[in-house]
Design a protein around this motif. Structure first.
Motif, PDB file in Angstrom:
ATOM      1  N   GLY A 231      70.719 -42.617 -23.061  1.00 33.29           N
ATOM      2  CA  GLY A 231      71.625 -43.703 -22.417  1.00 33.29           C
ATOM      3  C   GLY A 231      71.827 -44.820 -23.418  1.00 33.29           C
ATOM      4  N   LEU A 232      72.867 -45.751 -23.010  1.00 29.33           N
ATOM      5  CA  LEU A 232      72.759 -47.084 -23.821  1.00 29.33           C
ATOM      6  C   LEU A 232      71.905 -48.350 -23.044  1.00 29.33           C
ATOM      7  CD1 LEU A 232      76.711 -47.361 -24.282  1.00 29.33           C
ATOM      8  CD2 LEU A 232      75.017 -46.256 -25.821  1.00 29.33           C
ATOM      9  N   LYS A 233      71.719 -48.982 -23.731  1.00 28.17           N
ATOM     10  CA  LYS A 233      70.725 -50.269 -23.329  1.00 28.17           C
ATOM     11  C   LYS A 233      71.776 -51.262 -22.513  1.00 28.17           C
ATOM     12  CE  LYS A 233      66.800 -53.212 -24.365  1.00 28.17           C
ATOM     13  NZ  LYS A 233      65.886 -53.818 -25.449  1.00 28.17           N
ATOM     14  N   LEU A 234      71.778 -50.829 -21.235  1.00 31.17           N
ATOM     15  CA  LEU A 234      73.064 -51.611 -20.411  1.00 31.17           C
ATOM     16  C   LEU A 234      72.105 -52.533 -19.400  1.00 31.17           C
ATOM     17  CD1 LEU A 234      75.656 -49.447 -19.331  1.00 31.17           C
ATOM     18  CD2 LEU A 234      75.541 -50.719 -21.371  1.00 31.17           C
ATOM     19  N   GLY A 235      70.700 -52.414 -19.109  1.00 31.62           N
ATOM     20  CA  GLY A 235      70.189 -52.914 -18.145  1.00 31.62           C
ATOM     21  C   GLY A 235      69.974 -52.323 -17.030  1.00 31.62           C
ATOM     22  N   GLY A 236      69.191 -52.307 -16.270  1.00 34.97           N
ATOM     23  CA  GLY A 236      69.310 -52.022 -14.722  1.00 34.97           C
ATOM     24  C   GLY A 236      68.240 -50.994 -14.658  1.00 34.97           C
ATOM     25  N   SER A 245      74.714 -45.635 -17.739  1.00 35.85           N
ATOM     26  CA  SER A 245      74.289 -45.965 -19.207  1.00 35.85           C
ATOM     27  C   SER A 245      74.357 -44.466 -20.022  1.00 35.85           C
ATOM     28  CB  SER A 245      72.714 -46.435 -19.199  1.00 35.85           C
ATOM     29  OG  SER A 245      71.968 -45.616 -19.138  1.00 35.85           O
ATOM     30  N   ILE A 246      74.067 -43.580 -19.204  1.00 37.88           N
ATOM     31  CA  ILE A 246      74.020 -42.162 -19.738  1.00 37.88           C
ATOM     32  C   ILE A 246      75.528 -41.781 -19.950  1.00 37.88           C
ATOM     33  CG2 ILE A 246      73.512 -39.519 -19.336  1.00 37.88           C
ATOM     34  CD1 ILE A 246      70.983 -40.628 -17.633  1.00 37.88           C
ATOM     35  N   MET A 247      76.405 -41.820 -18.864  1.00 44.85           N
ATOM     36  CA  MET A 247      77.740 -41.598 -18.803  1.00 44.85           C
ATOM     37  C   MET A 247      78.553 -42.442 -20.072  1.00 44.85           C
ATOM     38  SD  MET A 247      78.122 -39.012 -17.120  1.00 44.85           S
ATOM     39  CE  MET A 247      79.985 -39.082 -17.829  1.00 44.85           C
ATOM     40  N   SER A 248      78.042 -43.511 -20.117  1.00 50.30           N
ATOM     41  CA  SER A 248      78.508 -44.372 -21.314  1.00 50.30           C
ATOM     42  C   SER A 248      78.276 -43.927 -22.732  1.00 50.30           C
ATOM     43  CB  SER A 248      78.233 -46.005 -21.011  1.00 50.30           C
ATOM     44  OG  SER A 248      78.424 -46.285 -19.913  1.00 50.30           O
ATOM     45  N   ILE A 250      77.712 -40.668 -23.224  1.00 51.43           N
ATOM     46  CA  ILE A 250      78.455 -39.627 -23.481  1.00 51.43           C
ATOM     47  C   ILE A 250      79.998 -39.942 -23.921  1.00 51.43           C
ATOM     48  CG2 ILE A 250      79.308 -37.438 -22.135  1.00 51.43           C
ATOM     49  CD1 ILE A 250      76.716 -37.543 -20.912  1.00 51.43           C
ATOM     50  N   LEU A 251      80.463 -40.894 -23.205  1.00 48.82           N
ATOM     51  CA  LEU A 251      81.777 -41.110 -23.588  1.00 48.82           C
ATOM     52  C   LEU A 251      82.114 -41.621 -24.893  1.00 48.82           C
ATOM     53  CD1 LEU A 251      83.102 -42.922 -20.335  1.00 48.82           C
ATOM     54  CD2 LEU A 251      83.737 -40.445 -20.959  1.00 48.82           C
ATOM     55  N   LEU A 252      80.976 -42.253 -25.506  1.00 46.96           N
ATOM     56  CA  LEU A 252      81.088 -42.893 -26.604  1.00 46.96           C
ATOM     57  C   LEU A 252      81.013 -41.829 -27.685  1.00 46.96           C
ATOM     58  CD1 LEU A 252      80.595 -45.770 -28.217  1.00 46.96           C
ATOM     59  CD2 LEU A 252      78.142 -45.183 -28.398  1.00 46.96           C
ATOM     60  N   VAL A 253      80.292 -40.833 -27.458  1.00 46.11           N
ATOM     61  CA  VAL A 253      80.034 -39.401 -28.354  1.00 46.11           C
ATOM     62  C   VAL A 253      81.544 -38.652 -28.144  1.00 46.11           C
ATOM     63  CG1 VAL A 253      79.077 -37.335 -28.806  1.00 46.11           C
ATOM     64  CG2 VAL A 253      77.709 -39.418 -28.178  1.00 46.11           C
ATOM     65  N   LYS A 254      81.959 -38.567 -27.099  1.00 50.93           N
ATOM     66  CA  LYS A 254      83.180 -37.637 -26.725  1.00 50.93           C
ATOM     67  C   LYS A 254      84.431 -38.290 -27.300  1.00 50.93           C
ATOM     68  CE  LYS A 254      85.944 -36.456 -22.729  1.00 50.93           C
ATOM     69  NZ  LYS A 254      87.152 -37.732 -23.189  1.00 50.93           N
ATOM     70  N   ALA A 258      83.064 -46.889 -30.479  1.00 54.08           N
ATOM     71  CA  ALA A 258      82.164 -47.734 -31.119  1.00 54.08           C
ATOM     72  C   ALA A 258      81.244 -48.683 -30.109  1.00 54.08           C
ATOM     73  CB  ALA A 258      82.746 -48.660 -32.262  1.00 54.08           C
ATOM     74  N   LEU A 259      80.076 -49.202 -30.545  1.00 53.78           N
ATOM     75  CA  LEU A 259      79.353 -50.068 -29.835  1.00 53.78           C
ATOM     76  C   LEU A 259      79.713 -51.533 -30.232  1.00 53.78           C
ATOM     77  CD1 LEU A 259      75.804 -48.460 -29.888  1.00 53.78           C
ATOM     78  CD2 LEU A 259      77.192 -48.892 -27.848  1.00 53.78           C
ATOM     79  N   LYS A 260      80.725 -51.982 -29.465  1.00 49.29           N
ATOM     80  CA  LYS A 260      81.649 -53.159 -29.692  1.00 49.29           C
ATOM     81  C   LYS A 260      82.110 -53.688 -28.685  1.00 49.29           C
ATOM     82  CE  LYS A 260      82.762 -53.472 -34.704  1.00 49.29           C
ATOM     83  NZ  LYS A 260      83.986 -53.841 -35.518  1.00 49.29           N
ATOM     84  N   HIS A 261      81.895 -55.127 -28.247  1.00 46.95           N
ATOM     85  CA  HIS A 261      82.639 -55.658 -27.228  1.00 46.95           C
ATOM     86  C   HIS A 261      84.132 -55.889 -27.492  1.00 46.95           C
ATOM     87  CE1 HIS A 261      79.347 -57.152 -24.904  1.00 46.95           C
ATOM     88  NE2 HIS A 261      78.854 -57.502 -26.104  1.00 46.95           N
ATOM     89  N   MET A 262      85.079 -55.279 -26.632  1.00 47.32           N
ATOM     90  CA  MET A 262      86.707 -55.569 -27.145  1.00 47.32           C
ATOM     91  C   MET A 262      87.031 -57.040 -27.649  1.00 47.32           C
ATOM     92  SD  MET A 262      87.744 -52.317 -26.765  1.00 47.32           S
ATOM     93  CE  MET A 262      89.511 -52.874 -26.887  1.00 47.32           C
ATOM     94  N   LYS A 263      86.245 -57.967 -27.056  1.00 43.78           N
ATOM     95  CA  LYS A 263      86.739 -59.316 -27.733  1.00 43.78           C
ATOM     96  C   LYS A 263      86.333 -59.392 -29.179  1.00 43.78           C
ATOM     97  CE  LYS A 263      82.671 -62.152 -26.593  1.00 43.78           C
ATOM     98  NZ  LYS A 263      81.795 -63.162 -26.021  1.00 43.78           N
ATOM     99  N   GLU A 264      85.350 -58.399 -29.671  1.00 43.98           N
ATOM    100  CA  GLU A 264      85.184 -58.626 -31.173  1.00 43.98           C
ATOM    101  C   GLU A 264      86.373 -58.145 -31.938  1.00 43.98           C
ATOM    102  OE1 GLU A 264      81.421 -56.864 -32.312  1.00 43.98           O
ATOM    103  OE2 GLU A 264      80.320 -57.310 -30.458  1.00 43.98           O
TER     104      GLU A 264
END
Length: 273
Positions: A231-236, A245-248, A250-254, A258-264
Protein backbone atom coordinates in the motif's frame (compact mmCIF):
# COMPACT_ATOMS: atom_id res chain seq x y z
CA UNK A 1 -23.86 -19.12 -38.51
CA UNK A 2 -22.91 -15.54 -37.51
CA UNK A 3 -24.98 -15.65 -34.32
CA UNK A 4 -23.06 -18.77 -33.19
CA UNK A 5 -19.80 -16.89 -33.69
CA UNK A 6 -21.11 -14.04 -31.55
CA UNK A 7 -22.28 -16.55 -28.94
CA UNK A 8 -18.74 -17.96 -28.75
CA UNK A 9 -17.26 -14.48 -28.41
CA UNK A 10 -19.72 -13.74 -25.58
CA UNK A 11 -18.88 -17.04 -23.88
CA UNK A 12 -15.13 -16.32 -23.94
CA UNK A 13 -15.64 -12.76 -22.66
CA UNK A 14 -17.75 -14.07 -19.77
CA UNK A 15 -14.90 -16.45 -18.91
CA UNK A 16 -12.56 -13.42 -18.95
CA UNK A 17 -10.48 -14.88 -21.79
CA UNK A 18 -8.84 -13.21 -24.78
CA UNK A 19 -10.61 -13.70 -28.11
CA UNK A 20 -10.66 -12.02 -31.52
CA UNK A 21 -13.46 -11.42 -34.01
CA UNK A 22 -12.47 -11.36 -37.70
CA UNK A 23 -15.03 -9.75 -40.04
CA UNK A 24 -14.92 -9.26 -43.81
CA UNK A 25 -15.74 -5.56 -44.09
CA UNK A 26 -15.25 -5.00 -47.83
CA UNK A 27 -15.14 -7.17 -50.93
CA UNK A 28 -14.23 -6.29 -54.52
CA UNK A 29 -14.70 -8.87 -57.23
CA UNK A 30 -14.82 -12.56 -56.44
CA UNK A 31 -14.09 -13.84 -52.90
CA UNK A 32 -14.83 -16.98 -50.85
CA UNK A 33 -17.36 -15.19 -48.59
CA UNK A 34 -19.34 -11.99 -48.77
CA UNK A 35 -19.07 -8.82 -46.71
CA UNK A 36 -20.16 -9.45 -43.11
CA UNK A 37 -18.83 -13.00 -42.88
CA UNK A 38 -17.21 -13.50 -39.49
CA UNK A 39 -15.03 -15.86 -37.53
CA UNK A 40 -14.00 -16.10 -33.86
CA UNK A 41 -10.35 -16.86 -33.11
CA UNK A 42 -9.24 -18.06 -29.68
CA UNK A 43 -5.84 -17.44 -28.15
CA UNK A 44 -4.63 -20.93 -29.11
CA UNK A 45 -5.69 -20.41 -32.74
CA UNK A 46 -8.86 -22.48 -32.61
CA UNK A 47 -11.59 -20.96 -34.78
CA UNK A 48 -15.40 -20.84 -34.85
CA UNK A 49 -17.29 -19.81 -37.95
CA UNK A 50 -15.64 -19.15 -41.29
CA UNK A 51 -14.61 -16.33 -43.59
CA UNK A 52 -14.15 -18.67 -46.55
CA UNK A 53 -11.62 -21.30 -45.59
CA UNK A 54 -8.40 -21.90 -47.49
CA UNK A 55 -5.41 -19.58 -47.54
CA UNK A 56 -7.39 -16.46 -46.57
CA UNK A 57 -8.73 -18.03 -43.40
CA UNK A 58 -5.33 -19.51 -42.50
CA UNK A 59 -3.56 -16.16 -42.84
CA UNK A 60 -6.28 -14.24 -41.01
CA UNK A 61 -6.12 -16.73 -38.13
CA UNK A 62 -2.38 -16.08 -37.75
CA UNK A 63 -2.92 -12.31 -37.87
CA UNK A 64 -5.70 -12.65 -35.27
CA UNK A 65 -3.36 -14.54 -32.93
CA UNK A 66 -0.82 -11.71 -33.25
CA UNK A 67 -3.54 -9.13 -32.55
CA UNK A 68 -4.57 -11.06 -29.44
CA UNK A 69 -0.94 -11.18 -28.28
CA UNK A 70 -0.41 -7.42 -28.61
CA UNK A 71 -3.98 -6.43 -27.72
CA UNK A 72 -4.52 -4.27 -30.84
CA UNK A 73 -7.31 -4.11 -33.40
CA UNK A 74 -6.13 -4.15 -37.02
CA UNK A 75 -7.49 -3.99 -40.57
CA UNK A 76 -5.86 -6.07 -43.31
CA UNK A 77 -6.34 -6.01 -47.08
CA UNK A 78 -5.78 -9.08 -49.21
CA UNK A 79 -5.47 -9.68 -52.94
CA UNK A 80 -7.13 -12.98 -53.77
CA UNK A 81 -5.30 -13.61 -57.01
CA UNK A 82 -1.94 -14.91 -58.21
CA UNK A 83 -0.13 -11.58 -58.44
CA UNK A 84 3.01 -10.69 -56.50
CA UNK A 85 2.15 -9.86 -52.87
CA UNK A 86 -1.18 -11.70 -53.07
CA UNK A 87 -2.42 -14.82 -51.31
CA UNK A 88 -2.04 -16.73 -54.58
CA UNK A 89 -5.70 -17.70 -54.72
CA UNK A 90 -7.87 -18.17 -57.79
CA UNK A 91 -10.81 -16.00 -56.66
CA UNK A 92 -9.40 -12.93 -58.36
CA UNK A 93 -10.91 -10.29 -56.09
CA UNK A 94 -9.88 -8.39 -53.00
CA UNK A 95 -11.06 -8.56 -49.39
CA UNK A 96 -10.66 -6.34 -46.35
CA UNK A 97 -10.77 -7.97 -42.93
CA UNK A 98 -11.14 -6.15 -39.62
CA UNK A 99 -9.88 -7.93 -36.50
CA UNK A 100 -11.36 -6.82 -33.19
CA UNK A 101 -9.68 -8.03 -29.99
CA UNK A 102 -11.71 -8.58 -26.83
CA UNK A 103 -9.36 -8.25 -23.87
CA UNK A 104 -10.16 -9.67 -20.42
CA UNK A 105 -10.70 -7.44 -17.44
CA UNK A 106 -7.81 -7.01 -15.04
CA UNK A 107 -7.97 -9.68 -12.35
CA UNK A 108 -7.76 -8.90 -8.65
CA UNK A 109 -6.74 -12.06 -6.76
CA UNK A 110 -7.42 -11.57 -3.06
CA UNK A 111 -5.70 -14.23 -0.98
CA UNK A 112 -7.69 -14.30 2.26
CA UNK A 113 -11.28 -13.46 3.10
CA UNK A 114 -11.10 -11.32 6.25
CA UNK A 115 -12.10 -7.71 6.95
CA UNK A 116 -9.56 -6.05 4.64
CA UNK A 117 -10.27 -8.60 1.90
CA UNK A 118 -13.96 -7.73 2.09
CA UNK A 119 -13.24 -4.01 1.58
CA UNK A 120 -10.76 -4.76 -1.22
CA UNK A 121 -13.35 -6.91 -2.97
CA UNK A 122 -15.91 -4.09 -2.90
CA UNK A 123 -13.42 -1.55 -4.24
CA UNK A 124 -12.18 -3.99 -6.87
CA UNK A 125 -15.69 -4.57 -8.20
CA UNK A 126 -16.38 -0.84 -8.20
CA UNK A 127 -13.22 -0.28 -10.27
CA UNK A 128 -14.13 -2.98 -12.80
CA UNK A 129 -11.71 -5.72 -11.74
CA UNK A 130 -12.54 -9.38 -12.28
CA UNK A 131 -12.36 -10.39 -8.64
CA UNK A 132 -11.26 -13.74 -7.21
CA UNK A 133 -11.27 -14.74 -3.53
CA UNK A 134 -8.96 -17.56 -2.37
CA UNK A 135 -9.52 -18.93 1.14
CA UNK A 136 -9.19 -22.17 3.08
CA UNK A 137 -11.91 -21.30 5.61
CA UNK A 138 -15.46 -21.93 4.41
CA UNK A 139 -17.00 -19.20 6.59
CA UNK A 140 -14.79 -16.62 4.85
CA UNK A 141 -15.35 -17.87 1.32
CA UNK A 142 -19.10 -17.83 0.90
CA UNK A 143 -21.30 -16.38 -1.82
CA UNK A 144 -23.33 -14.43 0.74
CA UNK A 145 -20.10 -12.76 1.98
CA UNK A 146 -18.80 -11.99 -1.53
CA UNK A 147 -22.02 -11.97 -3.62
CA UNK A 148 -20.49 -10.32 -6.71
CA UNK A 149 -17.15 -12.15 -6.71
CA UNK A 150 -16.38 -13.63 -10.11
CA UNK A 151 -14.73 -16.67 -8.53
CA UNK A 152 -14.56 -18.17 -5.05
CA UNK A 153 -11.69 -20.63 -4.54
CA UNK A 154 -12.19 -22.60 -1.32
CA UNK A 155 -9.45 -24.99 -0.27
CA UNK A 156 -5.69 -25.09 0.24
CA UNK A 157 -4.35 -21.63 -0.57
CA UNK A 158 -1.13 -23.11 -1.91
CA UNK A 159 -2.92 -25.53 -4.22
CA UNK A 160 -5.45 -22.94 -5.36
CA UNK A 161 -2.68 -20.54 -6.34
CA UNK A 162 -0.61 -23.28 -8.01
CA UNK A 163 -3.58 -24.29 -10.14
CA UNK A 164 -4.78 -20.77 -11.02
CA UNK A 165 -3.79 -19.38 -14.46
CA UNK A 166 -1.82 -16.35 -13.22
CA UNK A 167 -0.61 -14.05 -16.00
CA UNK A 168 0.44 -10.43 -16.55
CA UNK A 169 -3.23 -9.43 -16.24
CA UNK A 170 -3.33 -10.45 -12.55
CA UNK A 171 -2.92 -8.28 -9.45
CA UNK A 172 -2.38 -10.38 -6.31
CA UNK A 173 -3.05 -9.14 -2.79
CA UNK A 174 -1.96 -11.42 0.06
CA UNK A 175 -4.01 -10.71 3.19
CA UNK A 176 -4.40 -14.07 4.93
CA UNK A 177 -4.97 -14.65 8.65
CA UNK A 178 -1.30 -14.97 9.58
CA UNK A 179 2.32 -14.69 8.50
CA UNK A 180 2.60 -18.47 8.00
CA UNK A 181 -0.08 -18.45 5.30
CA UNK A 182 1.16 -15.15 3.86
CA UNK A 183 4.59 -16.72 3.38
CA UNK A 184 3.12 -19.82 1.74
CA UNK A 185 1.08 -17.66 -0.64
CA UNK A 186 4.01 -15.39 -1.50
CA UNK A 187 6.36 -18.31 -2.10
CA UNK A 188 3.76 -19.88 -4.43
CA UNK A 189 3.28 -16.82 -6.65
CA UNK A 190 6.61 -15.02 -6.42
CA UNK A 191 7.87 -16.42 -9.75
CA UNK A 192 4.55 -15.91 -11.53
CA UNK A 193 3.91 -13.39 -14.30
CA UNK A 194 1.52 -11.34 -12.16
CA UNK A 195 1.65 -7.60 -12.82
CA UNK A 196 1.48 -6.88 -9.10
CA UNK A 197 2.16 -8.93 -5.96
CA UNK A 198 1.52 -7.26 -2.61
CA UNK A 199 1.68 -8.68 0.91
CA UNK A 200 0.24 -7.08 4.02
CA UNK A 201 2.24 -6.77 7.24
CA UNK A 202 4.67 -4.71 9.25
CA UNK A 203 8.29 -4.02 8.33
CA UNK A 204 9.42 -6.65 10.85
CA UNK A 205 7.04 -9.29 9.49
CA UNK A 206 8.08 -8.52 5.92
CA UNK A 207 11.77 -8.80 6.84
CA UNK A 208 11.13 -12.13 8.60
CA UNK A 209 9.35 -13.62 5.59
CA UNK A 210 11.86 -12.21 3.09
CA UNK A 211 14.75 -13.65 5.12
CA UNK A 212 13.03 -17.05 5.13
CA UNK A 213 12.61 -16.93 1.36
CA UNK A 214 16.22 -15.84 0.87
CA UNK A 215 17.21 -18.91 2.87
CA UNK A 216 15.23 -20.99 0.36
CA UNK A 217 17.09 -19.50 -2.60
CA UNK A 218 14.85 -16.58 -3.60
CA UNK A 219 17.05 -13.75 -4.88
CA UNK A 220 16.88 -10.11 -3.79
CA UNK A 221 16.05 -9.19 -7.39
CA UNK A 222 12.89 -11.32 -7.24
CA UNK A 223 11.97 -10.09 -3.74
CA UNK A 224 12.33 -6.47 -4.84
CA UNK A 225 9.34 -6.92 -7.16
CA UNK A 226 7.04 -7.61 -4.19
CA UNK A 227 5.10 -4.68 -2.75
CA UNK A 228 5.56 -5.29 0.96
CA UNK A 229 4.65 -3.81 3.30
CA UNK A 230 1.71 -3.25 0.99
CA UNK A 231 0.00 0.00 0.00
CA UNK A 232 0.71 3.73 -0.18
CA UNK A 233 1.31 5.76 2.96
CA UNK A 234 -2.04 7.54 3.01
CA UNK A 235 -2.48 7.36 6.78
CA UNK A 236 -5.36 5.67 8.58
CA UNK A 237 -5.78 2.26 10.20
CA UNK A 238 -9.33 1.12 9.46
CA UNK A 239 -9.96 -1.77 7.03
CA UNK A 240 -11.47 0.74 4.59
CA UNK A 241 -8.44 3.03 4.75
CA UNK A 242 -5.98 0.16 4.41
CA UNK A 243 -7.92 -1.24 1.44
CA UNK A 244 -7.91 2.20 -0.20
CA UNK A 245 -4.12 2.49 0.20
CA UNK A 246 -3.69 -0.96 -1.39
CA UNK A 247 -6.03 -0.24 -4.32
CA UNK A 248 -4.32 3.12 -4.86
CA UNK A 249 -0.98 1.33 -5.19
CA UNK A 250 -2.49 -1.21 -7.60
CA UNK A 251 -3.93 1.57 -9.77
CA UNK A 252 -0.56 3.32 -9.72
CA UNK A 253 1.07 0.17 -11.14
CA UNK A 254 -1.78 -0.66 -13.52
CA UNK A 255 -1.98 2.83 -15.04
CA UNK A 256 1.76 3.65 -14.91
CA UNK A 257 0.89 6.56 -12.65
CA UNK A 258 3.12 8.89 -10.66
CA UNK A 259 3.20 9.71 -6.93
CA UNK A 260 2.34 13.37 -7.38
CA UNK A 261 -0.40 15.78 -6.38
CA UNK A 262 -2.25 16.98 -9.46
CA UNK A 263 -1.61 20.57 -8.35
CA UNK A 264 2.12 19.91 -8.79
CA UNK A 265 1.48 19.35 -12.49
CA UNK A 266 -0.24 22.75 -12.71
CA UNK A 267 2.69 24.42 -10.96
CA UNK A 268 5.10 22.75 -13.39
CA UNK A 269 2.96 23.91 -16.32
CA UNK A 270 3.04 27.53 -15.08
CA UNK A 271 6.83 27.34 -14.62
CA UNK A 272 7.23 26.37 -18.29
CA UNK A 273 5.31 29.45 -19.48
Amino acid sequence: MEYKVLEKITEEVRLNKKVALAVITRVEGSSPRKQGAMMAVLEDGKTYGTIGGGKLELVVTEYAKKCIANGKNETYRFKLNDEEGSLHMQCGGEAEVFIKVFKPNHKLLIVGGGHIALKLYKMGKMLGFYTVILEDREEYCRKDRFPEADELKLGSIEESLKNYPIDENCYIVIVTRGHKYDEIALKTVIYSRAKYIGMIGSVNKTKYIFDNLRGQGVSDDILSKVFAPIGLKLGGQTPEEIALSIMSEILLVKNNGALKHMKELMIEAYEKL
